[in-house]
Design a protein around this motif. Structure first.
Motif, PDB file in Angstrom:
ATOM      1  N   LEU A  80       0.845  -1.188   0.000  1.00  0.00           N
ATOM      2  CA  LEU A  80       0.000   0.000   0.000  1.00  0.00           C
ATOM      3  C   LEU A  80       0.882   1.241   0.000  1.00  0.00           C
ATOM      4  CD1 LEU A  80      -2.930   0.933   0.060  1.00  0.00           C
ATOM      5  CD2 LEU A  80      -2.831   0.884   2.558  1.00  0.00           C
ATOM      6  N   LYS A  81       0.928   1.935  -1.138  1.00  0.00           N
ATOM      7  CA  LYS A  81       1.836   3.064  -1.306  1.00  0.00           C
ATOM      8  C   LYS A  81       1.185   4.416  -1.017  1.00  0.00           C
ATOM      9  CE  LYS A  81       5.316   0.541  -2.685  1.00  0.00           C
ATOM     10  NZ  LYS A  81       6.542   0.414  -1.868  1.00  0.00           N
ATOM     11  N   GLU A  82      -0.094   4.561  -1.383  1.00  0.00           N
ATOM     12  CA  GLU A  82      -0.779   5.837  -1.176  1.00  0.00           C
ATOM     13  C   GLU A  82      -2.252   5.580  -0.887  1.00  0.00           C
ATOM     14  OE1 GLU A  82      -0.351   8.405  -4.581  1.00  0.00           O
ATOM     15  OE2 GLU A  82       1.725   7.775  -4.914  1.00  0.00           O
ATOM     16  N   VAL A  83      -2.824   6.432  -0.023  1.00  0.00           N
ATOM     17  CA  VAL A  83      -4.266   6.451   0.201  1.00  0.00           C
ATOM     18  C   VAL A  83      -4.721   7.893   0.035  1.00  0.00           C
ATOM     19  CG1 VAL A  83      -6.154   6.083   1.831  1.00  0.00           C
ATOM     20  CG2 VAL A  83      -4.216   4.491   1.792  1.00  0.00           C
ATOM     21  N   TYR A  99     -10.922   9.972  10.965  1.00  0.00           N
ATOM     22  CA  TYR A  99      -9.485   9.738  10.839  1.00  0.00           C
ATOM     23  C   TYR A  99      -8.780   9.873  12.194  1.00  0.00           C
ATOM     24  CZ  TYR A  99      -4.596  10.366   9.603  1.00  0.00           C
ATOM     25  OH  TYR A  99      -3.237  10.253   9.539  1.00  0.00           O
ATOM     26  N   ASN A 100      -9.192  10.842  12.979  1.00  0.00           N
ATOM     27  CA  ASN A 100      -8.563  11.037  14.290  1.00  0.00           C
ATOM     28  C   ASN A 100      -8.821   9.858  15.221  1.00  0.00           C
ATOM     29  OD1 ASN A 100      -7.335  13.516  13.759  1.00  0.00           O
ATOM     30  ND2 ASN A 100      -9.187  14.662  14.282  1.00  0.00           N
ATOM     31  N   ILE A 101      -9.927   9.152  15.002  1.00  0.00           N
ATOM     32  CA  ILE A 101     -10.205   7.951  15.785  1.00  0.00           C
ATOM     33  C   ILE A 101      -9.261   6.821  15.375  1.00  0.00           C
ATOM     34  CG2 ILE A 101     -11.927   6.138  16.210  1.00  0.00           C
ATOM     35  CD1 ILE A 101     -14.086   8.299  15.893  1.00  0.00           C
ATOM     36  N   ILE A 102      -9.008   6.723  14.071  1.00  0.00           N
ATOM     37  CA  ILE A 102      -8.191   5.623  13.547  1.00  0.00           C
ATOM     38  C   ILE A 102      -6.691   5.903  13.651  1.00  0.00           C
ATOM     39  CG2 ILE A 102      -7.651   4.318  11.435  1.00  0.00           C
ATOM     40  CD1 ILE A 102     -10.519   4.758  10.549  1.00  0.00           C
ATOM     41  N   LYS A 103      -6.317   7.173  13.589  1.00  0.00           N
ATOM     42  CA  LYS A 103      -4.900   7.555  13.488  1.00  0.00           C
ATOM     43  C   LYS A 103      -3.999   6.930  14.555  1.00  0.00           C
ATOM     44  CE  LYS A 103      -3.818  11.908  14.113  1.00  0.00           C
ATOM     45  NZ  LYS A 103      -3.633  13.350  13.868  1.00  0.00           N
ATOM     46  N   GLU A 135       3.479   5.634  11.920  1.00  0.00           N
ATOM     47  CA  GLU A 135       3.793   6.919  11.299  1.00  0.00           C
ATOM     48  C   GLU A 135       4.029   6.773   9.803  1.00  0.00           C
ATOM     49  OE1 GLU A 135       4.216  10.862  10.830  1.00  0.00           O
ATOM     50  OE2 GLU A 135       3.555   9.817  12.641  1.00  0.00           O
ATOM     51  N   LYS A 136       4.645   5.671   9.413  1.00  0.00           N
ATOM     52  CA  LYS A 136       4.917   5.439   7.992  1.00  0.00           C
ATOM     53  C   LYS A 136       3.626   5.399   7.198  1.00  0.00           C
ATOM     54  CE  LYS A 136       7.678   2.287   5.121  1.00  0.00           C
ATOM     55  NZ  LYS A 136       8.512   1.063   5.130  1.00  0.00           N
ATOM     56  N   MET A 137       2.588   4.803   7.788  1.00  0.00           N
ATOM     57  CA  MET A 137       1.306   4.726   7.107  1.00  0.00           C
ATOM     58  C   MET A 137       0.618   6.082   7.091  1.00  0.00           C
ATOM     59  SD  MET A 137      -0.603   2.716   5.459  1.00  0.00           S
ATOM     60  CE  MET A 137      -1.858   3.551   4.520  1.00  0.00           C
ATOM     61  N   ARG A 138       0.694   6.799   8.185  1.00  0.00           N
ATOM     62  CA  ARG A 138       0.057   8.120   8.251  1.00  0.00           C
ATOM     63  C   ARG A 138       0.591   9.032   7.147  1.00  0.00           C
ATOM     64  NH1 ARG A 138       0.744   9.449  14.715  1.00  0.00           N
ATOM     65  NH2 ARG A 138      -0.185   7.528  15.520  1.00  0.00           N
ATOM     66  N   GLN A 139       1.859   8.918   6.856  1.00  0.00           N
ATOM     67  CA  GLN A 139       2.470   9.788   5.852  1.00  0.00           C
ATOM     68  C   GLN A 139       1.993   9.449   4.435  1.00  0.00           C
ATOM     69  OE1 GLN A 139       6.681   9.411   6.465  1.00  0.00           O
ATOM     70  NE2 GLN A 139       6.659  10.500   8.431  1.00  0.00           N
ATOM     71  N   ARG A 153      -3.652  -3.678  17.594  1.00  0.00           N
ATOM     72  CA  ARG A 153      -2.237  -4.032  17.560  1.00  0.00           C
ATOM     73  C   ARG A 153      -1.560  -3.284  16.419  1.00  0.00           C
ATOM     74  NH1 ARG A 153       0.179  -8.781  15.250  1.00  0.00           N
ATOM     75  NH2 ARG A 153      -1.893  -9.565  14.798  1.00  0.00           N
ATOM     76  N   GLN A 154      -0.358  -2.801  16.649  1.00  0.00           N
ATOM     77  CA  GLN A 154       0.368  -2.116  15.583  1.00  0.00           C
ATOM     78  C   GLN A 154       0.612  -3.094  14.441  1.00  0.00           C
ATOM     79  OE1 GLN A 154       1.401   1.090  15.236  1.00  0.00           O
ATOM     80  NE2 GLN A 154       0.203   1.572  17.038  1.00  0.00           N
ATOM     81  N   LEU A 155       0.303  -2.666  13.245  1.00  0.00           N
ATOM     82  CA  LEU A 155       0.411  -3.534  12.069  1.00  0.00           C
ATOM     83  C   LEU A 155       1.659  -3.219  11.264  1.00  0.00           C
ATOM     84  CD1 LEU A 155      -3.319  -3.441  10.909  1.00  0.00           C
ATOM     85  CD2 LEU A 155      -2.201  -5.104  12.386  1.00  0.00           C
ATOM     86  N   ALA A 156       2.224  -4.274  10.713  1.00  0.00           N
ATOM     87  CA  ALA A 156       3.406  -4.077   9.870  1.00  0.00           C
ATOM     88  C   ALA A 156       2.993  -3.457   8.542  1.00  0.00           C
ATOM     89  CB  ALA A 156       4.104  -5.421   9.624  1.00  0.00           C
ATOM     90  N   ILE A 157       3.722  -2.465   8.095  1.00  0.00           N
ATOM     91  CA  ILE A 157       3.457  -1.799   6.832  1.00  0.00           C
ATOM     92  C   ILE A 157       4.646  -1.998   5.913  1.00  0.00           C
ATOM     93  CG2 ILE A 157       2.899   0.386   5.721  1.00  0.00           C
ATOM     94  CD1 ILE A 157       0.753  -0.541   7.636  1.00  0.00           C
ATOM     95  N   ASP A 158       4.380  -2.467   4.697  1.00  0.00           N
ATOM     96  CA  ASP A 158       5.475  -2.641   3.731  1.00  0.00           C
ATOM     97  C   ASP A 158       6.083  -1.292   3.374  1.00  0.00           C
ATOM     98  OD1 ASP A 158       3.813  -5.333   2.003  1.00  0.00           O
ATOM     99  OD2 ASP A 158       5.284  -5.373   3.610  1.00  0.00           O
TER     100      ASP A 158
END
Length: 311
Positions: free
Chosen positions: A197-200, A213-217, A222-226, A306-311
């Motif tokens: 997942l490169k961009e949303v 978004y503030n609920i999910i953030k 941080e890598k995913m948030r960016q 749980r914190q999820l791994a992001i590629d």
């Protein structure tokens, strides 16, 4: 209608070469890597002995040909098939509730590729009505499309871009969101599927979308948030996604989203027997070496995801 033959246009030429490098794919050794994974699968008493070569190759590509990462993802994928029957059972798009929902909540993957070799998926709802079962069924359909892509991304892609249309999000939806369903879906997408997942991109934003978004953030690394972008206009979206890859509904020059969505409905209908056969291919925790997976621990909410791994 967009024909099934033009769905998921495959990369070729220089783009194909570029994607090979990004996926760490060596055309001279990939068959051996595939054979290694197939041999490993046969030796796992709790997992299916065999699976389609195309699916396994999709996992290898999504894991940058790291054999250990591929094994981990495959184990989680088949585990989720057992743990989430609400997502992985009765996957027949001709069932009225699924067929109707796919008309009201569209999430088709577009056929083309960006210049960097990424695939674009657009998700939008056309109906403000929603209940908890709609959410589970929407996640089911999303993963049905994901499974078809495991089979039909013949050459692989360099990643995925998701466009989320928030135009029909309303306050009534907040109380109907299931944290448990959301967490299961996030685990499937991030830990069980070979997705990069490169961009949303979130379009048609409102103050309510910011609240969601503030609920999910807090649950996102941080890598995913960016990688999440919010746009108040389609012009801003066009700075990231070429107009030729976007449907007319989003200011693009591609086929209307309705056509692409209808083509996907047809494609999922073609896979009806395949989906049925897949239901038996899942992890058997009674046969897992060592400690069986504890679903309560895996899905426990306990105040945070749980914190999820992001590629």
């Amino acid at each position: 209608m967009a024909s099934a033959s033009v769905m998921l246009v495959q990369p070729k030429g220089e783009l194909w070469e570029k994607i090979r490098v990004e996926l760490n794919e060596n055309v001279n050794t990939r068959d051996q890597d595939l054979a290694t994974i197939k041999d490993w699968l046969k030796k796992q008493p709790h997992l299916p002995d065999e699976w389609d070569d195309r699916c396994l190759m999709s996992f290898l590509r999504g894991c940058n040909f790291s054999l250990e990462k591929c094994k981990k993802k495959l184990d989680m994928y088949f585990t989720m098939r057992s743990a989430c029957p609400e997502f992985f059972a009765n996957r027949d798009i001709t069932r009225p509730e699924l067929h109707d929902l796919m008309k009201r909540a569209q999430g088709p993957t577009m056929p083309g590729l960006t210049p960097s070799g990424r695939r674009v998926t657009i998700c939008r709802a056309l109906d403000k009505r929603m209940d908890p079962q709609n959410l589970n069924d929407a996640f089911k359909i999303a993963m049905m499309i994901g499974d078809v892509r495991l089979m039909e991304e013949i050459e692989g892609v360099a990643g995925d871009i998701y466009i989320l249309d928030a135009s029909v999000v309303s306050p009534s939806h907040l109380g109907k969101l299931s944290p448990s369903a959301l967490k299961k879906f996030f685990i499937c997408v991030q830990e069980a599927y070979p997705i990069k997942l490169k961009e949303v991109h979130v379009v048609n934003t409102t103050p309510l979308v910011e609240t969601v978004y503030n609920i999910i953030k807090p649950f996102l690394k941080e890598k995913m948030r960016q990688r999440i972008h919010f746009h108040s206009s389609y012009t801003a979206l066009h700075e990231y996604v070429p107009k030729e890859l976007l449907p007319t509904e989003y200011g693009g020059t591609g086929s209307p989203l309705e056509e692409i969505n209808n083509a996907w409905i047809k494609k999922l209908e073609e896979y009806k027997d395949w989906f049925k056969a897949q239901e038996s291919l899942k992890a058997n925790e009674a046969l897992r070496p060592g400690k069986p997976t504890n679903y309560d621990e895996l899905f426990g909410i306990d105040g945070s995801f749980r914190q999820l791994a992001i590629d």
